[in-house]
Design an enzyme around this catalytic site. Sequence first.
Site, mmCIF file in Angstrom:
data_model
loop_
_atom_site.group_PDB
_atom_site.id
_atom_site.type_symbol
_atom_site.label_atom_id
_atom_site.label_comp_id
_atom_site.label_asym_id
_atom_site.label_seq_id
_atom_site.Cartn_x
_atom_site.Cartn_y
_atom_site.Cartn_z
ATOM 1 N N HIS A 1 -3.098 0.834 14.743
ATOM 2 C CA HIS A 1 -1.833 0.192 14.377
ATOM 3 C C HIS A 1 -0.736 0.576 15.367
ATOM 4 O O HIS A 1 0.014 -0.273 15.846
ATOM 5 C CB HIS A 1 -1.366 0.622 12.977
ATOM 6 C CG HIS A 1 -2.204 0.153 11.851
ATOM 7 N ND1 HIS A 1 -2.660 1.011 10.873
ATOM 8 C CD2 HIS A 1 -2.657 -1.075 11.513
ATOM 9 C CE1 HIS A 1 -3.357 0.329 9.985
ATOM 10 N NE2 HIS A 1 -3.379 -0.941 10.351
ATOM 11 N N SER B 1 -7.906 1.252 8.197
ATOM 12 C CA SER B 1 -7.343 2.176 7.208
ATOM 13 C C SER B 1 -8.357 2.526 6.130
ATOM 14 O O SER B 1 -8.463 3.679 5.712
ATOM 15 C CB SER B 1 -6.102 1.563 6.558
ATOM 16 O OG SER B 1 -5.062 1.445 7.488
ATOM 17 N N LYS C 1 -2.934 -4.277 -5.603
ATOM 18 C CA LYS C 1 -3.833 -3.396 -4.871
ATOM 19 C C LYS C 1 -3.445 -1.939 -5.123
ATOM 20 O O LYS C 1 -2.274 -1.586 -5.095
ATOM 21 C CB LYS C 1 -3.741 -3.714 -3.378
ATOM 22 C CG LYS C 1 -4.780 -3.041 -2.535
ATOM 23 C CD LYS C 1 -4.652 -3.545 -1.101
ATOM 24 C CE LYS C 1 -5.660 -2.864 -0.201
ATOM 25 N NZ LYS C 1 -5.523 -3.306 1.190
ATOM 26 N N ARG D 1 -9.605 -6.874 16.266
ATOM 27 C CA ARG D 1 -10.627 -5.905 16.662
ATOM 28 C C ARG D 1 -11.946 -6.586 17.015
ATOM 29 O O ARG D 1 -12.567 -6.235 18.002
ATOM 30 C CB ARG D 1 -10.889 -4.912 15.522
ATOM 31 C CG ARG D 1 -9.707 -4.059 15.166
ATOM 32 C CD ARG D 1 -9.967 -3.280 13.913
ATOM 33 N NE ARG D 1 -10.180 -4.219 12.805
ATOM 34 C CZ ARG D 1 -10.275 -3.906 11.532
ATOM 35 N NH1 ARG D 1 -10.235 -2.653 11.174
ATOM 36 N NH2 ARG D 1 -10.439 -4.814 10.608
#
Length: 158
Positions: A17, A127, A41, A90
């Site tokens: 990040h 993460s 969440k 990614r």
Amino acid sequence: MRRVVCPGSFDPITNGHLDIIGRSARLYDEVTVAVLINVEKSSLFTVDERIDVLQTVTKEYPNVKVRKFHGLLVDFCRKNDIPAIVKGIRVVSDFDYELQMAQLNYRLSGVETLFMPTNPEYSFLSSSRVKEIARYGGDVSGLVPDLVHKLLIDRLRG
């Protein structure tokens, strides 16, 4: 002034990040790191904790500011006069998902999305993987800023 937003949950922020934020800060006049408030969440860190950490680890970039938001990202962009979103990519599966979001966001608001390939050093990093490794006692130093490493250990093992 050229403005962009780097959105995410950042639970926790990783060196991947930070790489995208730092590279964006070198290219744009103002970078807003937008921390998503997602009440559906369960997060390891509160939104305010994530904002505090982000402000600390991005302090070397005077053109980066950190804000929280809920709802649609494009509404946040409109309210803050931000014409573009920067997303780190990614792998191909990231691109497939992010392309659909980019097209939808553009259709809804005209906000552009710019894709930045991740530094290969961080291409495997997420993460959720960092949290899982830390939860089981693995070493995540070098994957997250030192401050985040300490907070993860305190939160998960303390």
